[in-house]
Design a protein around this motif. Sequence first.
Motif: not given
Length: 158
Positions: A1-20
Amino acid sequence: MSKKVIKLTNLKSTLKNKINSEAEIVFTNGCFDILHVGHVRYLQAAKAKGDILIVGVNSDLSVKQLKGEKRPVVPESERAEMLAALEMIDYVVIFDELTAKNTIEELQPDIYVKGGDYKIEELPEAEVVHEYGGKIKLVKEVKGASTTNIVKEILKRY
């Protein structure tokens, strides 16, 4: 499975950490049962609306409820994997509900995109998007391109 397929809770923290704070987050959703040119053009148009494209995919359970017992044709994990392989998509999240309201409420994307076959006032997600101040954009529909039409054509031919 691709690293792009992500659970909602993980996606929320990924967006907070990565996105300006300048990056515009775009969200769209659908069943994407049999991937076709209408989907590809729609997703390209959605990506053009911002910087990061997140695609919500209806789970097998919700597709069955929306489309009937014989659907989906392709299981959710495979649908998500195929979408993740498309270059314009940054993240894919699978959701169980009939609408993407809860997912949108959690992510609060800057822009919510749907196909031009919808009217903004008829979208069940519109109220949630308006509540937090997001924008809704409709993109041109590819006439005749649909999973239902592909299934009908297969049945007709075989």
